[in-house]
Every structure is written in C-alpha cells, then in structure tokens.
Design a protein around this motif. Structure first.
Motif, PDB file in Angstrom:
ATOM      1  N   SER A 148     -11.818  -1.126  -8.822  1.00 39.72           N
ATOM      2  CA  SER A 148     -10.442  -2.078  -9.463  1.00 39.72           C
ATOM      3  C   SER A 148      -9.495  -0.921  -9.501  1.00 39.72           C
ATOM      4  CB  SER A 148     -10.858  -2.832 -10.647  1.00 39.72           C
ATOM      5  OG  SER A 148      -9.708  -3.339 -11.223  1.00 39.72           O
ATOM      6  N   SER A 149      -9.687   0.301 -10.216  1.00 36.65           N
ATOM      7  CA  SER A 149      -8.749   1.242 -10.534  1.00 36.65           C
ATOM      8  C   SER A 149      -8.365   1.614  -9.006  1.00 36.65           C
ATOM      9  CB  SER A 149      -9.396   2.285 -11.165  1.00 36.65           C
ATOM     10  OG  SER A 149      -9.779   2.085 -12.339  1.00 36.65           O
ATOM     11  N   LEU A 150      -9.141   1.959  -7.921  1.00 39.52           N
ATOM     12  CA  LEU A 150      -8.796   2.464  -6.757  1.00 39.52           C
ATOM     13  C   LEU A 150      -7.825   1.310  -6.110  1.00 39.52           C
ATOM     14  CD1 LEU A 150     -12.073   3.987  -5.574  1.00 39.52           C
ATOM     15  CD2 LEU A 150     -10.135   5.254  -6.116  1.00 39.52           C
ATOM     16  N   GLU A 151      -8.421   0.189  -6.239  1.00 39.48           N
ATOM     17  CA  GLU A 151      -7.586  -0.765  -5.571  1.00 39.48           C
ATOM     18  C   GLU A 151      -6.208  -1.044  -6.115  1.00 39.48           C
ATOM     19  OE1 GLU A 151      -6.780  -4.461  -3.047  1.00 39.48           O
ATOM     20  OE2 GLU A 151      -8.472  -2.766  -3.027  1.00 39.48           O
ATOM     21  N   SER A 152      -6.208  -0.873  -7.455  1.00 39.80           N
ATOM     22  CA  SER A 152      -4.847  -0.881  -8.167  1.00 39.80           C
ATOM     23  C   SER A 152      -3.840   0.266  -7.826  1.00 39.80           C
ATOM     24  CB  SER A 152      -4.989  -1.113  -9.754  1.00 39.80           C
ATOM     25  OG  SER A 152      -5.698  -2.092  -9.931  1.00 39.80           O
ATOM     26  N   LEU A 153      -4.471   1.451  -7.793  1.00 37.56           N
ATOM     27  CA  LEU A 153      -3.688   2.587  -7.459  1.00 37.56           C
ATOM     28  C   LEU A 153      -3.141   2.428  -6.059  1.00 37.56           C
ATOM     29  CD1 LEU A 153      -5.815   5.345  -8.843  1.00 37.56           C
ATOM     30  CD2 LEU A 153      -3.758   4.987  -9.347  1.00 37.56           C
ATOM     31  N   SER A 154      -3.817   1.641  -5.255  1.00 39.58           N
ATOM     32  CA  SER A 154      -3.212   1.792  -3.716  1.00 39.58           C
ATOM     33  C   SER A 154      -1.861   1.020  -3.561  1.00 39.58           C
ATOM     34  CB  SER A 154      -4.271   1.226  -2.948  1.00 39.58           C
ATOM     35  OG  SER A 154      -4.476  -0.190  -2.977  1.00 39.58           O
ATOM     36  N   THR A 155      -1.829   0.082  -4.557  1.00 41.11           N
ATOM     37  CA  THR A 155      -0.485  -0.692  -4.980  1.00 41.11           C
ATOM     38  C   THR A 155       0.450  -0.351  -5.759  1.00 41.11           C
ATOM     39  OG1 THR A 155      -1.586  -2.567  -5.880  1.00 41.11           O
ATOM     40  CG2 THR A 155      -1.627  -2.546  -3.481  1.00 41.11           C
ATOM     41  N   GLN A 156       0.163   0.063  -6.980  1.00 38.18           N
ATOM     42  CA  GLN A 156       0.815   0.354  -8.191  1.00 38.18           C
ATOM     43  C   GLN A 156       2.084   1.568  -7.884  1.00 38.18           C
ATOM     44  OE1 GLN A 156       2.483  -0.183 -11.221  1.00 38.18           O
ATOM     45  NE2 GLN A 156       0.577  -1.329 -11.269  1.00 38.18           N
TER      46      GLN A 156
ATOM     47  N   PHE B 191       0.956  -1.471  -0.026  1.00 37.66           N
ATOM     48  CA  PHE B 191       0.062   0.091   0.091  1.00 37.66           C
ATOM     49  C   PHE B 191       0.905   1.283   0.069  1.00 37.66           C
ATOM     50  CE2 PHE B 191      -2.956   2.998   1.997  1.00 37.66           C
ATOM     51  CZ  PHE B 191      -4.049   2.773   1.074  1.00 37.66           C
ATOM     52  N   ALA B 192       0.983   1.817  -0.995  1.00 37.37           N
ATOM     53  CA  ALA B 192       2.009   2.772  -1.219  1.00 37.37           C
ATOM     54  C   ALA B 192       1.751   4.254  -0.789  1.00 37.37           C
ATOM     55  CB  ALA B 192       2.508   2.921  -2.783  1.00 37.37           C
ATOM     56  N   SER B 193       0.535   4.591  -0.525  1.00 37.73           N
ATOM     57  CA  SER B 193       0.070   5.610  -0.071  1.00 37.73           C
ATOM     58  C   SER B 193      -0.161   5.716   1.340  1.00 37.73           C
ATOM     59  CB  SER B 193      -1.267   5.805  -0.581  1.00 37.73           C
ATOM     60  OG  SER B 193      -1.326   6.042  -1.951  1.00 37.73           O
ATOM     61  N   LEU B 194       0.369   4.727   2.137  1.00 36.15           N
ATOM     62  CA  LEU B 194       0.410   4.699   3.488  1.00 36.15           C
ATOM     63  C   LEU B 194       0.636   5.878   4.307  1.00 36.15           C
ATOM     64  CD1 LEU B 194      -0.566   3.068   6.287  1.00 36.15           C
ATOM     65  CD2 LEU B 194       1.653   2.330   6.223  1.00 36.15           C
ATOM     66  N   PRO B 195       1.940   6.599   3.843  1.00 42.16           N
ATOM     67  CA  PRO B 195       2.341   7.840   4.569  1.00 42.16           C
ATOM     68  C   PRO B 195       1.381   8.842   4.427  1.00 42.16           C
ATOM     69  CG  PRO B 195       4.242   6.830   3.508  1.00 42.16           C
ATOM     70  CD  PRO B 195       3.069   5.912   3.099  1.00 42.16           C
ATOM     71  N   ALA B 196       0.934   8.910   3.324  1.00 43.35           N
ATOM     72  CA  ALA B 196       0.025  10.018   2.997  1.00 43.35           C
ATOM     73  C   ALA B 196      -1.441  10.021   4.046  1.00 43.35           C
ATOM     74  CB  ALA B 196      -0.417   9.890   1.625  1.00 43.35           C
ATOM     75  N   PHE B 197      -1.816   8.665   4.178  1.00 43.05           N
ATOM     76  CA  PHE B 197      -2.866   8.426   5.023  1.00 43.05           C
ATOM     77  C   PHE B 197      -2.604   8.795   6.462  1.00 43.05           C
ATOM     78  CE2 PHE B 197      -4.562   6.703   1.325  1.00 43.05           C
ATOM     79  CZ  PHE B 197      -5.896   5.994   1.407  1.00 43.05           C
ATOM     80  N   LEU B 198      -1.435   8.638   6.756  1.00 40.34           N
ATOM     81  CA  LEU B 198      -0.950   8.847   8.214  1.00 40.34           C
ATOM     82  C   LEU B 198      -0.810  10.552   8.444  1.00 40.34           C
ATOM     83  CD1 LEU B 198       1.417   6.055   8.691  1.00 40.34           C
ATOM     84  CD2 LEU B 198      -0.781   6.394   9.908  1.00 40.34           C
ATOM     85  N   ALA B 199      -1.043  11.396   7.374  1.00 45.80           N
ATOM     86  CA  ALA B 199      -1.133  12.870   7.533  1.00 45.80           C
ATOM     87  C   ALA B 199      -2.592  13.036   7.592  1.00 45.80           C
ATOM     88  CB  ALA B 199      -0.423  13.233   6.240  1.00 45.80           C
TER      89      ALA B 199
END
Length: 508
Positions: free
Chosen positions: A440-448, A142-150
């Motif tokens: 599907s796009s959102l799911e893929s964006l979370s890891t891509q 989940f590449a966006s984790l740091p952004a979520f922690l903001a």
C-alpha cells in the motif's frame, strides 16, 4: 575461472591494451570491472553498455543525482498527470547512421515493458509517437515515470539491433561510443562515434575487460595495464593507496549488502527467528575488519545517502547474543551437547548462497557463518554465480543469500522496491513474504506528490521492513575504484550509471 587463465589475464602485455603516445586518436583506455557481458539484452546486461556510454535512455541523471535530459531533451506532463510527452533531441543518430525517431524509440520501450524489468511495474496504458515526441498515456497517475525511463533496461536501440523475433542481435545505440569488437562474456571494445550529436570526447577508444576476481583487478591496476579499475578487494585497498601511479577513489553509494531470506522456509518463517539471526550478526566487526570502513555498518536498510528514505528515528539494528538466544529458545530451539540448535530432533541447518564478483561477499559470508555458529545455527556457505540467487528464488530452493542491492538503478528507489517487495517478492528482494502495508505504501508513493505525505509513507515502509526483516541489512556499500595518473578529470558516479569516460582526458 581456472588459475592459469587468470594468470594469463594478469600477465597480458601492455601492448594488448594498445597504448600509444599522447594525442593519438588510437590510444586506448583500459577498463576492468567484475561484470561479465552475459547478454546483449538491455533487460539483462544493459548496465554494461550504459556505463560505457554506448546506449542511451530517454531520461538521464546529472552529477547531483537529479533527473536530466537523455535522448529526450525535455518532457512534460498533463494537468491530470495521465499523459507524458518526451521530446527527443533533434539530431541524435544511431551508430548505424539511422536517425533516432519517436517511432524507433517506441520499439525499444514496448519491448522493455513486455520483458521483465521496471516498466512492467508502471501503469502505462499506451505509448505512441507524435512527430519527434514519445507520448505515454497512463491508466493512473505515476509521478516517478521519468525516473523509471532512466533505467538501463529502457535504453533505446536502433531497429537493426533486433532479430525478426524481437531478440537482440547487436547493441546499436546512440551514445558517444560505438562497439567495434565484442567477445562475451569478458571483452568489449568501443570507439568514438563520429556521428554523435554531442561534444567529442578526448578519450576516443576503450577496451573493457570483465575480471571476476578482485586479485586480478588489483594486479591490473598496480601494473598500470588498465587505466580504470572498479570494485577492489578491501584487503588490497591499503596497498593500492600507496602506489604512486594510481589514484584511489572511494565513496558511499545507494547500495546495501543484505541477507535475502526465504521467509517461507520452515526454519525462517517465524519472524522472531529472523530477528534472532539479525541480532547475532556483528555488523561493526564486519564493517571494520572486512570492509575497512566502520561507518559502513548498516543500522537499517536504507543508507544515509538516501536521505529521503533513511529514517533517523528508527531503532538501529544491533548485536545482542543474549536476546538472540532468548528469541530462539522461545521459538522452540534448544541447544544440545554439541552446542547446535535442534527442534523436534532436527538440527538448525541452512545454506547461504553468495558470489565472488563482489570480492567482499565471500569473506562476509564466512564471518556470518562463524557468528551464527555461536548460537548453534549450522550455516553452509556456497560461493557460485550471482545468477544462482534469482534462480533459487524462482525454483524455491534458496534459503539465504548474501548480495548487494543498488537502490539507484532507477534514480527513484521506488523502482527497485516495487520489484523487490511485490506480492510475490522479487528475485533480489523478498521471498516467501509479503506485506499489505508495504504494498500500500509503495502504491501510494507512485502517485503521491505531497512531500509530507511521501515522507510519512517512506517512514511507514522502512518501519515494517525493519520489524519483519524479509531482508536483513548487513552493511552500506562503499564504492571503490582506481585510476591511472595518465588520466585527468576522473570522477566516479555514485549512481553507477556511467563510467563518465567521455568527460575524461589524457593527462600524460
């Protein structure tokens, strides 16, 4: 709020804001904004405390919108992208004097994950403390984790902030300002925390006033009783710009004003009806006459300021009454002698909910009401509290709502979109509509992580939303604020995360 009460707020003497000569640590900076302090819970009103720099999150955002260190000085991720390590600042303290530790931070993060909010949309498997490091293990990348922690719902509070049952009894953060007085829902006072581990601010004391009406905020700015005022009524902008003691600020921000549509409603479930409504709306007229900014007319959901999400090649939303009438007629709606649409003998009646905290919304709702009447749709406008919109989503009574949605509450818009377009929709997003392609796009964006692939996924998502219109974009938001000439080094945060008061100084 009754008019007499408003008058009392506007005519409050300047001494109420405790202004004293320059150089005194007791001088108070007055702030007025529309947003009431409705809760101490970070998941509900954490933005108030973050904007006043009372509480902090593990990750912050710098002036250019890039992720930066917050309570976590640095972070790293394992090669398999499944384990993140956030190393805390070594000398951070809470306002009760206790140290900020990884163990204490976990209490707030675990609570944020269990409550409604952005962390519930992350694949967090386990969180642990290892010395001064918060370790977060994921079930998948989940590449966006740091952004979520903001996000403000993840702010870290001292253990003394909580009751035994886990509810919040006080907001005891670690920022440069600590709360000295709290009178919900309208007033909050803070002052500099001597134990803060960063640079000491020039402004030591702040008084925050939640003033829901734009007229009130405008008068507070004009009178000089308040030094910073946010979100002005568009009708007052020209007048405020002429005031010699006031500096006017405006800038586009990643926020879109749109119609939230109950796509499961019998009158709105036909996509062609939603398209017809979109075609009726005069976005250029609304942007010019109400927002006083022609460039604010939305041609798609994501504004150009969100460069990675805005799709220049997307056919723009526009007004076309002939096409709108043709779509409505194809859907079985016929105009009667009274020029109102009917189908199977039933009139096309809808109710639109909105709120006045953002002063431009009620006049925009009135304009949309008049425009829809041109094609025979009878729209009733209900101006109430913003809380009525998520409540209407939950109980199924909402038909249409006019609101402004911020796509930078999580620095990566993915955080907001995962909430708005989940399988069951979201309180501020889709209702009665879902799309396997969007999910599907959102799911893929979370890891891509590949830039080209991420760009293609964003384009695919924007294309579906433009075609299906589960929300109907109206305008891109222009943030407005005024500051007193007494203040120097004033800057406005386009991400709306902070009022940046710790960076300001007294100019007079």
């Amino acid at each position: 709020m009754p008019a007499l009460v408003l008058a009392a707020i506007v005519l409050v003497p300047a001494s109420a804001f405790s202004q004293v000569p320059q150089g005194s640590n007791t001088r108070v900076l007055g702030v007025a904004a529309p947003w009431e302090i409705g809760s101490l819970d970070p998941s509900k009103a954490g933005y108030v405390f973050s904007r006043l720099e009372v509480s902090e999150t593990l990750v912050d955002v710098d002036a250019q919108g890039a992720l930066a260190g917050g309570l976590a000085r640095t972070w790293e991720v394992s090669k398999d992208q499944l384990t993140w390590r956030f190393k805390l600042r070594p000398n951070a303290k809470f306002h009760d004097g206790t140290p900020v530790t990884a163990e204490v931070a976990l209490r707030s993060l675990e609570r944020a994950k269990a409550n409604p909010g952005v962390l519930g949309n992350t694949p967090i498997k386990r969180m642990t403390a290892q010395g001064d490091v918060v370790v977060i293990e994921l079930s998948k990348a989940f590449a966006s984790l740091p952004a979520f922690l903001a996000h403000t719902s993840t702010q870290v509070l001292a253990l003394s902030s909580f009751n035994p049952d886990g509810s919040v009894k006080a907001v005891i953060g670690s920022g440069p300002y600590r709360i000295t007085s709290l009178s919900p829902p309208q007033k909050l006072e803070v002052q500099y925390f001597e134990g803060y581990d960063g640079a000491a601010p020039a402004v030591r004391r702040i008084s925050y006033l939640a003033a829901g009406r734009g007229e009130t905020r405008g008068m507070l700015a004009e009178s000089g009783q308040v030094d910073l005022v946010f979100t002005h009524d568009a009708a007052a902008i020209a007048r405020l710009k002429q005031k010699p003691g006031v500096t006017f600020h405006t800038l586009p921000i990643p926020r879109t004003i749109y119609l939230k549509v109950n796509a499961g409603h019998p009158l709105l479930k036909d996509v062609n009806v939603r398209r017809a409504i979109s075609l009726v709306i005069d976005r250029d007229g609304i942007a010019g006459a109400i927002l006083r900014e022609p460039k604010a007319a939305a041609t798609q959901l994501f504004p150009a300021i969100l460069a990675e999400w805005s799709v220049p090649a997307l056919p723009p939303l526009k007004r076309d009454l002939s096409q709108a009438r043709a779509l409505l007629q194809a859907a079985g709606w016929q105009s009667g002698a009274d020029n109102l649409l009917r189908k199977d003998g039933k009139p096309f009646n809808l109710t639109l909910r909105t709120f006045s905290d953002r002063p431009e919304l009620p006049p925009m709702a009135a304009a949309i009401q008049a425009q829809l009447k041109e094609v025979g749709i009878n729209l009733q406008v209900s101006v109430g509290n913003s809380s009525e919109i998520p409540a209407g989503h939950q109980d199924g009574t909402l038909e249409l709502a006019l609101l402004a949605r911020n796509y930078s509450l999580v620095p990566d818009p993915l955080g907001t979109l995962l909430q708005d377009f989940a399988a069951n929709g979201g309180d501020w997003g889709a209702m009665g509509w879902s799309s396997a392609s969007v999910r599907s796009s959102l799911e893929s964006l979370s890891t891509q992580v590949d830039p080209a692939r991420r760009s293609a996924l964003r384009g695919s998502l924007a294309t579906v939303l433009q075609a299906e219109l589960p929300v109907i974009p109206i305008a891109w938001y222009q943030h407005t604020a005024t500051s007193s000439k007494r203040l120097g080094n004033v800057s406005i945060d386009p991400m709306e995360r902070s009022y940046r008061i710790s960076q300001m100084r007294w100019a007079q």
